[in-house]
Design a protein around this motif. Structure first.
Motif, mmCIF file in Angstrom:
data_model
loop_
_atom_site.group_PDB
_atom_site.id
_atom_site.type_symbol
_atom_site.label_atom_id
_atom_site.label_comp_id
_atom_site.label_asym_id
_atom_site.label_seq_id
_atom_site.Cartn_x
_atom_site.Cartn_y
_atom_site.Cartn_z
ATOM 1 N N PHE A 34 -4.768 7.037 -32.149
ATOM 2 C CA PHE A 34 -3.974 6.702 -31.763
ATOM 3 C C PHE A 34 -3.461 6.564 -30.481
ATOM 4 C CE2 PHE A 34 -4.149 11.030 -31.627
ATOM 5 C CZ PHE A 34 -3.932 11.859 -30.372
ATOM 6 N N ASP A 35 -2.259 5.367 -29.902
ATOM 7 C CA ASP A 35 -2.093 5.167 -29.055
ATOM 8 C C ASP A 35 -1.433 5.819 -28.046
ATOM 9 O OD1 ASP A 35 -3.653 3.515 -28.781
ATOM 10 O OD2 ASP A 35 -3.229 1.580 -29.552
ATOM 11 N N ALA A 36 -1.548 6.697 -26.741
ATOM 12 C CA ALA A 36 -0.512 7.520 -26.424
ATOM 13 C C ALA A 36 -0.169 7.019 -24.626
ATOM 14 C CB ALA A 36 -1.544 9.452 -26.437
ATOM 15 N N LEU A 37 0.873 7.056 -24.316
ATOM 16 C CA LEU A 37 1.223 7.003 -23.511
ATOM 17 C C LEU A 37 0.886 7.846 -21.740
ATOM 18 C CD1 LEU A 37 3.193 4.483 -21.494
ATOM 19 C CD2 LEU A 37 4.812 6.026 -21.682
ATOM 20 N N SER A 38 -0.299 7.579 -21.296
ATOM 21 C CA SER A 38 -0.301 8.806 -20.761
ATOM 22 C C SER A 38 -0.340 7.684 -19.204
ATOM 23 C CB SER A 38 -2.484 8.911 -21.030
ATOM 24 O OG SER A 38 -3.062 9.280 -19.549
ATOM 25 N N PRO A 39 -0.641 9.033 -18.141
ATOM 26 C CA PRO A 39 -0.675 8.802 -16.315
ATOM 27 C C PRO A 39 -2.352 8.524 -16.014
ATOM 28 C CG PRO A 39 -0.286 10.779 -16.777
ATOM 29 C CD PRO A 39 -0.012 10.608 -18.075
ATOM 30 N N ASP A 40 -3.363 9.408 -17.169
ATOM 31 C CA ASP A 40 -4.635 9.327 -15.610
ATOM 32 C C ASP A 40 -4.911 8.012 -16.616
ATOM 33 O OD1 ASP A 40 -6.905 10.291 -15.580
ATOM 34 O OD2 ASP A 40 -6.883 11.368 -17.548
ATOM 35 N N ILE A 41 -5.180 7.100 -15.624
ATOM 36 C CA ILE A 41 -5.122 5.964 -15.706
ATOM 37 C C ILE A 41 -6.350 5.576 -14.659
ATOM 38 C CG2 ILE A 41 -3.588 4.914 -17.502
ATOM 39 C CD1 ILE A 41 -2.061 4.044 -14.862
ATOM 40 N N ALA A 42 -6.874 4.476 -14.594
ATOM 41 C CA ALA A 42 -7.936 3.490 -13.597
ATOM 42 C C ALA A 42 -6.655 3.615 -12.078
ATOM 43 C CB ALA A 42 -8.103 2.477 -13.960
ATOM 44 N N LEU A 43 -5.714 3.389 -11.875
ATOM 45 C CA LEU A 43 -4.939 3.079 -10.777
ATOM 46 C C LEU A 43 -4.586 4.578 -10.305
ATOM 47 C CD1 LEU A 43 -2.280 0.539 -10.702
ATOM 48 C CD2 LEU A 43 -1.995 2.502 -9.435
ATOM 49 N N ASN A 44 -4.612 5.420 -10.806
ATOM 50 C CA ASN A 44 -3.702 6.854 -11.139
ATOM 51 C C ASN A 44 -5.342 7.231 -9.998
ATOM 52 O OD1 ASN A 44 -1.681 6.588 -10.844
ATOM 53 N ND2 ASN A 44 -0.950 7.008 -13.084
ATOM 54 N N GLN A 45 -6.357 7.305 -11.284
ATOM 55 C CA GLN A 45 -7.810 7.700 -10.850
ATOM 56 C C GLN A 45 -8.278 7.952 -9.151
ATOM 57 O OE1 GLN A 45 -10.213 6.611 -13.480
ATOM 58 N NE2 GLN A 45 -9.135 8.452 -14.878
ATOM 59 N N VAL A 46 -8.304 6.008 -8.729
ATOM 60 C CA VAL A 46 -8.373 5.502 -7.520
ATOM 61 C C VAL A 46 -6.887 6.064 -6.347
ATOM 62 C CG1 VAL A 46 -8.164 3.640 -5.704
ATOM 63 C CG2 VAL A 46 -8.849 3.321 -8.013
ATOM 64 N N MET A 47 -5.870 6.146 -6.529
ATOM 65 C CA MET A 47 -4.602 6.562 -5.626
ATOM 66 C C MET A 47 -5.204 8.807 -5.461
ATOM 67 S SD MET A 47 -2.927 4.914 -4.986
ATOM 68 C CE MET A 47 -3.229 3.137 -5.064
ATOM 69 N N LYS A 48 -5.828 9.113 -6.823
ATOM 70 C CA LYS A 48 -5.794 10.434 -6.298
ATOM 71 C C LYS A 48 -7.263 11.073 -5.844
ATOM 72 C CE LYS A 48 -7.107 15.151 -9.148
ATOM 73 N NZ LYS A 48 -7.296 15.740 -10.510
ATOM 74 N N ALA A 49 -8.608 9.838 -5.896
ATOM 75 C CA ALA A 49 -9.801 9.967 -5.041
ATOM 76 C C ALA A 49 -9.254 9.561 -3.796
ATOM 77 C CB ALA A 49 -10.501 8.759 -6.100
ATOM 78 N N ALA A 50 -8.194 8.843 -2.980
ATOM 79 C CA ALA A 50 -8.098 8.676 -1.737
ATOM 80 C C ALA A 50 -7.229 9.993 -1.524
ATOM 81 C CB ALA A 50 -7.170 7.651 -1.957
ATOM 82 N N VAL A 51 -6.975 10.614 -2.042
ATOM 83 C CA VAL A 51 -5.786 11.710 -1.385
ATOM 84 C C VAL A 51 -7.282 12.866 -1.137
ATOM 85 C CG1 VAL A 51 -4.029 13.407 -2.204
ATOM 86 C CG2 VAL A 51 -3.275 10.929 -2.660
ATOM 87 N N ALA A 52 -7.713 13.087 -2.194
ATOM 88 C CA ALA A 52 -8.414 13.670 -2.182
ATOM 89 C C ALA A 52 -9.668 13.634 -0.532
ATOM 90 C CB ALA A 52 -9.540 14.425 -3.283
ATOM 91 N N LYS A 53 -10.214 12.599 -0.542
ATOM 92 C CA LYS A 53 -10.879 12.502 0.690
ATOM 93 C C LYS A 53 -10.242 12.288 1.791
ATOM 94 C CE LYS A 53 -14.615 9.349 2.064
ATOM 95 N NZ LYS A 53 -15.833 8.025 1.584
ATOM 96 N N LEU A 54 -8.966 11.937 1.775
ATOM 97 C CA LEU A 54 -8.450 12.010 2.635
ATOM 98 C C LEU A 54 -7.922 13.235 3.912
ATOM 99 C CD1 LEU A 54 -5.964 8.843 2.558
ATOM 100 C CD2 LEU A 54 -7.957 9.076 4.318
ATOM 101 N N SER A 55 -7.592 14.015 2.280
ATOM 102 C CA SER A 55 -6.843 15.775 2.176
ATOM 103 C C SER A 55 -8.439 16.805 2.903
ATOM 104 C CB SER A 55 -6.860 16.514 1.120
ATOM 105 O OG SER A 55 -6.037 15.941 0.366
ATOM 106 N N ARG A 56 -9.538 16.228 2.913
ATOM 107 C CA ARG A 56 -10.870 17.265 3.229
ATOM 108 C C ARG A 56 -11.437 16.594 5.243
ATOM 109 N NH1 ARG A 56 -13.044 15.344 -1.231
ATOM 110 N NH2 ARG A 56 -14.571 13.216 -0.391
ATOM 111 N N LEU A 57 -10.191 15.107 5.465
ATOM 112 C CA LEU A 57 -10.346 14.596 6.943
ATOM 113 C C LEU A 57 -9.340 14.565 7.553
ATOM 114 C CD1 LEU A 57 -12.390 11.411 5.025
ATOM 115 C CD2 LEU A 57 -13.389 13.505 6.477
ATOM 116 N N SER A 58 -8.290 14.853 7.139
ATOM 117 C CA SER A 58 -7.552 14.673 7.865
ATOM 118 C C SER A 58 -6.957 15.773 8.749
ATOM 119 C CB SER A 58 -6.012 14.939 7.438
ATOM 120 O OG SER A 58 -4.903 14.485 8.044
#
Length: 439
Positions: free
Chosen positions: A178-202
């Motif tokens: 079945f198709d489910a409406l989910s936020p776990d998509i490529a765009l949000n994964q990119v944003m999370k990766a950026a947040v995770a990386k910057l959290s280690r550096l700032s």
């Protein structure tokens, strides 16, 4: 942590003074810089590690180790400006990055970015966090994705193969797809990766607070390593078009300009920009603005004509920085050079190298184009007027012309686009070559 700022092509000596770097820390910075994609074969394309000093080259940005953060700023000076403070240079560099990568920086919020107290890295993180927090508060993008599940009632469609194999002994369950409406998509994964990386550096307190807030917002999104992110699966349309700029910011902060390295016992990271490439991208973006509404088109890093042929096989393929075309035909080849052109009183050639001239003459021949331009940044050592010199190629009065010109980066994008439009208009409405141009 020790923080130091220098300008491109400047040196910073070893020592314990407030304008020096301890030798042991300098070695770590040099090791981190040597692993950058801009380091080159000699591994000194970013920093030259000498006996008594580190010397910056034509790459700017941040190089950081656990003990020290070295900021390299470009020399972007306004006309008549002999000495520019670091805050102004940071502002101008961020402006160039914003124009080159089609990013917006709100005028109202720009004054709150900490140009004087923070490094380039913290300023870029602050801009990204502010935009991402605002976007998340308006709603995280979601898409329908296909899921599988063994459910007590049918949802979607039945997976017949799985139902009569894996679940053959469990008739109380149905193998559903079945198709489910989910936020776990490529765009949000990119944003999370950026947040995770910057959290280690700032290191700035306000940036750390913003990144923690964003970390909570993306807690349910899958963590994907930066190297495995699926940029190709990001779809931007009218429903999520406001995320287009954030994707560009994430690409800037997660791209090959940002490296996490481990050099022996020294861990470090670097966010670096090659000024030659940045100046080229900046000019190309302004050229597109300047020529909007005209019959001219702008192409970058194209052409690909070969200098030589061995039988039918081409050798030494060329790639001019910018080609202006009219009805598909090249009419101007423009090559950008991030070099400091010399005043004529000091050097009749104004610092223009023979290699650059030969390169542009070759472009003129290969692309059958009789107008070629060498474009340099204007700087305080020159007169107030932008340089606009024209030279006939090979013979006096030749139709083929090589133009040497400068652009005032410090004047801003609007003024730069107007000046560039004027330069191109003068070239193309002079003599036999006449192209319709909106005045």
């Amino acid at each position: 942590m020790i923080r130091r700022s220098i300008r491109e092509w400047e040196r910073i000596g070893f020592g314990e003074g407030v304008e020096e770097i301890p030798d042991r820390i300098a070695s770590g910075l040099a090791a981190t810089a040597a692993r950058s994609v801009f380091a080159g074969r000699g591994a000194e394309g970013v920093l030259e590690h000498g006996r008594h000093a580190l010397r910056a080259r034509g790459v700017v940005g941040i190089i950081s180790t656990p003990d020290c953060q070295l900021e390299i700023l470009p020399k972007i000076e306004a006309t008549g400006e002999a000495d520019t403070d670091d805050a102004t240079l940071r502002r101008r560099l961020v402006h160039m990055l914003a124009v080159a990568h089609d990013l917006r920086i709100d005028t109202g919020s720009a004054a709150q970015l900490g140009w004087q107290r923070d490094t380039l890295l913290e300023i870029l993180i602050r801009i990204f966090c502010g935009k991402l927090i605002d976007a998340v508060r308006h709603g995280m993008p979601r898409r329908y994705i296909e899921e599988e599940g063994d459910l007590p009632t049918l949802r979607g469609r039945l997976d017949v193969t799985r139902q009569f194999s894996t679940l053959v002994a469990q008739p109380q369950k149905l193998a559903c797809r079945f198709d489910a409406l989910s936020p776990d998509i490529a765009l949000n994964q990119v944003m999370k990766a950026a947040v995770a990386k910057l959290s280690r550096l700032s290191q700035a307190t306000d940036n750390q607070r913003s990144l923690r807030e964003l970390g909570f917002a993306y807690a349910d999104i899958a963590s994907v390593p930066a190297s495995a992110l699926r940029w190709d699966r990001i779809t931007l349309d009218r429903t999520n078009g406001r995320w287009r700029e954030l994707v560009a910011w994430a690409r800037l902060l997660l791209g090959n300009r940002f490296q996490q390295t481990s050099a022996g016992h020294v861990d470090g990271h670097a966010l670096l920009f090659e000024m030659n490439a940045l100046f080229e991208a900046y000019v190309a973006r302004l050229a597109r603005r300047a020529l909007s509404g005209t019959p001219l088109t702008v192409s970058t890093q194209g052409g690909f004509a070969h200098c030589l042929y061995e039988g039918e096989r081409g050798r030494f393929r060329t790639r001019p920085d910018i080609i202006l075309r009219h009805e598909g035909q090249p009419v101007v080849v423009l090559d950008t050079k991030w070099k400091r052109i010399a005043p004529r009183i000091d050097d009749p050639k104004q610092g223009v190298s023979q290699a650059d001239v030969y390169q542009l003459m070759a472009y003129s021949q290969l692309y059958d184009c009789d107008r070629v331009i060498l474009l340099y940044p204007h700087h305080h050592g020159l007169s107030d007027d932008l340089i606009r010199d024209a030279f006939s190629v090979a013979t006096p009065g030749s139709r083929n012309q090589l133009h040497v010109a400068t652009m005032d980066i410090a004047s801003g994008a609007a003024a730069g686009a107007i000046a560039l439009a004027g330069l191109i208009r003068d070239l193309l409405t002079d003599g036999d070559l006449l192209v319709p141009f909106n005045r």
